[in-house]
Scaffold this motif. Structure first.
Motif, PDB file in Angstrom:
ATOM      1  N   LYS A  17       1.019  -1.210  -0.073  1.00  0.00           N
ATOM      2  CA  LYS A  17      -0.149  -0.060   0.221  1.00  0.00           C
ATOM      3  C   LYS A  17       0.908   1.262  -0.009  1.00  0.00           C
ATOM      4  N   TYR A  18       2.215   1.320   0.497  1.00  0.00           N
ATOM      5  CA  TYR A  18       3.034   2.478   0.432  1.00  0.00           C
ATOM      6  C   TYR A  18       3.292   2.513  -1.118  1.00  0.00           C
ATOM      7  N   LEU A  19       3.562   1.507  -1.550  1.00  0.00           N
ATOM      8  CA  LEU A  19       4.000   1.763  -3.090  1.00  0.00           C
ATOM      9  C   LEU A  19       3.014   2.171  -3.850  1.00  0.00           C
ATOM     10  N   ALA A  20       1.743   1.660  -3.557  1.00  0.00           N
ATOM     11  CA  ALA A  20       0.744   2.177  -4.447  1.00  0.00           C
ATOM     12  C   ALA A  20       0.420   3.565  -4.175  1.00  0.00           C
ATOM     13  N   ASP A  21       0.334   3.850  -3.015  1.00  0.00           N
ATOM     14  CA  ASP A  21      -0.082   5.536  -2.548  1.00  0.00           C
ATOM     15  C   ASP A  21       1.130   6.407  -2.720  1.00  0.00           C
ATOM     16  N   ASN A  22       2.288   6.066  -2.913  1.00  0.00           N
ATOM     17  CA  ASN A  22       3.353   6.990  -2.938  1.00  0.00           C
ATOM     18  C   ASN A  22       4.223   6.844  -4.293  1.00  0.00           C
TER      19      ASN A  22
ATOM     20  N   PHE B 203       4.122   4.647  -6.874  1.00  0.00           N
ATOM     21  CA  PHE B 203       3.489   4.457  -8.150  1.00  0.00           C
ATOM     22  C   PHE B 203       1.914   5.181  -8.106  1.00  0.00           C
ATOM     23  N   ALA B 204       1.638   6.049  -7.411  1.00  0.00           N
ATOM     24  CA  ALA B 204       0.493   6.738  -7.238  1.00  0.00           C
ATOM     25  C   ALA B 204      -0.164   7.073  -8.682  1.00  0.00           C
ATOM     26  N   ASP B 205       0.537   7.495  -9.663  1.00  0.00           N
ATOM     27  CA  ASP B 205       0.045   7.741 -10.961  1.00  0.00           C
ATOM     28  C   ASP B 205      -0.279   6.676 -11.956  1.00  0.00           C
TER      29      ASP B 205
ATOM     30  N   SER C 111      -2.061   2.649 -12.576  1.00  0.00           N
ATOM     31  CA  SER C 111      -3.225   1.632 -12.116  1.00  0.00           C
ATOM     32  C   SER C 111      -3.233   0.693 -13.246  1.00  0.00           C
ATOM     33  N   GLY C 112      -4.218  -0.311 -12.919  1.00  0.00           N
ATOM     34  CA  GLY C 112      -4.339  -1.545 -13.633  1.00  0.00           C
ATOM     35  C   GLY C 112      -2.848  -2.427 -13.700  1.00  0.00           C
ATOM     36  N   GLU C 113      -2.705  -2.857 -14.997  1.00  0.00           N
ATOM     37  CA  GLU C 113      -1.677  -3.676 -15.352  1.00  0.00           C
ATOM     38  C   GLU C 113      -0.204  -3.117 -14.991  1.00  0.00           C
ATOM     39  N   ALA C 114      -0.305  -1.747 -15.347  1.00  0.00           N
ATOM     40  CA  ALA C 114       1.050  -1.027 -15.342  1.00  0.00           C
ATOM     41  C   ALA C 114       1.441  -0.875 -13.556  1.00  0.00           C
ATOM     42  N   LEU C 115       0.584  -0.934 -12.932  1.00  0.00           N
ATOM     43  CA  LEU C 115       0.757  -0.758 -11.425  1.00  0.00           C
ATOM     44  C   LEU C 115       1.215  -1.852 -10.917  1.00  0.00           C
ATOM     45  N   GLN C 116       0.465  -3.207 -11.321  1.00  0.00           N
ATOM     46  CA  GLN C 116       1.057  -4.239 -11.035  1.00  0.00           C
ATOM     47  C   GLN C 116       2.494  -4.764 -11.558  1.00  0.00           C
TER      48      GLN C 116
ATOM     49  N   ILE D  54       4.853  -2.873  -9.249  1.00  0.00           N
ATOM     50  CA  ILE D  54       5.186  -3.286  -7.925  1.00  0.00           C
ATOM     51  C   ILE D  54       5.952  -4.475  -7.809  1.00  0.00           C
ATOM     52  N   GLU D  55       5.537  -5.635  -9.025  1.00  0.00           N
ATOM     53  CA  GLU D  55       6.270  -6.726  -8.984  1.00  0.00           C
ATOM     54  C   GLU D  55       7.765  -6.515  -9.446  1.00  0.00           C
ATOM     55  N   GLY D  56       8.119  -5.467  -9.979  1.00  0.00           N
ATOM     56  CA  GLY D  56       9.361  -5.001 -10.514  1.00  0.00           C
ATOM     57  C   GLY D  56      10.109  -4.567  -9.239  1.00  0.00           C
ATOM     58  N   ARG D  57       9.530  -3.869  -8.373  1.00  0.00           N
ATOM     59  CA  ARG D  57      10.071  -3.314  -7.302  1.00  0.00           C
ATOM     60  C   ARG D  57      10.352  -4.292  -6.007  1.00  0.00           C
TER      61      ARG D  57
END
Length: 396
Positions: free
Chosen positions: A319-324, A326-328, A330-335, A338-341
């Motif tokens: 949730k930190y990564l999603a909210d900070n 990679f806040a911009d 969503s969807g497959e790009a967000l996934q 996060i997987e890369g991080r």
């Protein structure tokens, strides 16, 4: 296709374990039979854990009140002894107290207040505030305690432990005086021979008493740390971690368990080709929000474990990564981001903002708590726990 299920925990049933049973074979057979019946298979880094209770039973690690009494008398003199900071538990301490009282002529029972070490309340903080008492400095006699607070029964058990413990001591033929204090040195005003019954603070308590002039100081870990007339024992923990077996006998914490977990791991590898971690667990490490009781009456959570369970988690907070970071997205790009991080995370994330809130407790404490909550302490009949996917993350 990616897996849609992360960690899975299963309670595994097995035959009733008796003294002398080949426990490692029972554990392995039970897990394999459950896998066949339920249609799951073992994987590398699965965890198979067994509760300390059945391990001690297989070892035959029991001791009688008379054995406790003999050891207490030999180590503390058999006259007036101080018994300080016991937890309030029929299961954990009542039979021990009988043996202690049988090994003395008089017991000065000093209870911590408003609660014991693991959170069992004698009185509430609100009652303490209303009475104008400072529990850090004020010493209460039994008479003063009753005057201020009357009878107080435990939230869950309905037992008035002050009355209950006093009656147990007197029933063994010893005199009993009860006081309430939180400074261990108070007991030295009554006797110089002291048995410290606290669990996780025992080393400090013993050190303070010795520095304060006590003549003989023992902890519960010093009683039955060797066999007395053929009794069970635990060289490391003594009476710590013991449970009531019968009205005049306790089951002690199991002795050396490393060979057991190694044998379970070896047999499962031979049977399945999978490298499974193994563990013997005691109490978990969690707090009840209503009764405020910590499940920490055993001296440790992991009695023994294979090396793959050592260490602490090294995790990133999604949730930190999603909210900070990679806040911009969503969807497959967000996934994918996060997987890369996760794949590129450092081997040690201590101090990294992306790991905040992941609670880096020891793996064995986390896993032991999971096992304890799953197996319960009653009639579920699942003293063996199988955990799968515990070490998976979002990328698996």
């Amino acid at each position: 296709m990616e897996r849609k299920v992360g960690t899975v925990v299963r309670g595994i049933r097995c035959p009733i374990v008796r003294e002398g049973d080949d426990l490692s074979q029972i554990v392995v057979d039970s897990v394999l039979e459950a896998a066949e019946q339920e249609g799951f298979s073992l994987r590398d880094r699965d965890i198979v854990s067994v509760t300390e209770s059945v391990v001690a039973r297989a070892q035959g690690n029991y001791a009688s009140i008379d054995a406790i009494a003999a050891d207490v008398k030999q180590k503390l003199g058999g006259e007036t002894i101080g018994v300080i900071f016991p937890i309030l538990s029929r299961n954990r301490f009542s039979v021990c107290l009988k043996g202690i009282a049988r090994g003395a002529k008089k017991v000065i029972l000093m209870l911590s207040y408003p609660s014991d070490e693991v959170g069992n309340e004698l009185v509430s903080l609100d009652q303490i505030d209303a009475a104008g008492i400072n529990p850090y400095s004020d010493v209460l006699t039994l008479e003063k305690y009753r005057e201020l607070f009357g009878e107080n029964k435990h939230t869950f058990t309905g037992v008035d432990y002050v009355q209950y413990y006093g009656d147990l001591v007197r029933a063994e033929g010893a005199e009993c005086d009860i006081i309430f204090a939180n400074d261990s040195r108070v007991i030295l005003d009554y006797t110089k021979n002291v048995l410290c019954c606290d669990i996780h603070t025992r080393a400090r308590t013993k050190k303070i008493l010795k520095a304060g002039g006590a003549e003989r100081v023992c902890g519960l870990d010093d009683i039955l740390n060797a066999s007395v007339d053929g009794s069970g024992y635990n060289e490391r923990f003594g009476l710590l971690g013991s449970n009531k077996s019968t009205e005049d006998k306790v089951k002690l914490f199991p002795r050396e368990c490393t060979p057991l977990v190694e044998d379970i791991q070896k047999k499962l590898l031979e049977a399945t080709g999978k490298h499974v971690e193994a563990m013997v667990y005691g109490d978990g490490a969690f707090k009840d929000p209503v009764g405020k009781i910590w499940e920490l009456a055993d001296p440790c959570v992991s009695v023994a474990n294979t090396p793959g369970l050592n260490g602490t988690p090294n995790e990133i907070k999604l949730k930190y990564l999603a909210d900070n970071d990679f806040a911009d997205l969503s969807g497959e790009a967000l996934q994918k981001a996060i997987e890369g991080r996760i794949k590129d995370k450092k081997e040690n994330l201590v101090g990294d903002m992306a790991s905040q809130g992941t609670t880096p407790r020891r793996l064995t404490d986390l896993i032991g708590s999971l096992c304890d909550l799953t197996s319960g302490s009653g009639d579920k009949g699942t003293p063996i726990i199988h955990i799968q996917g515990y070490f998976d993350n979002f990328t698996n």
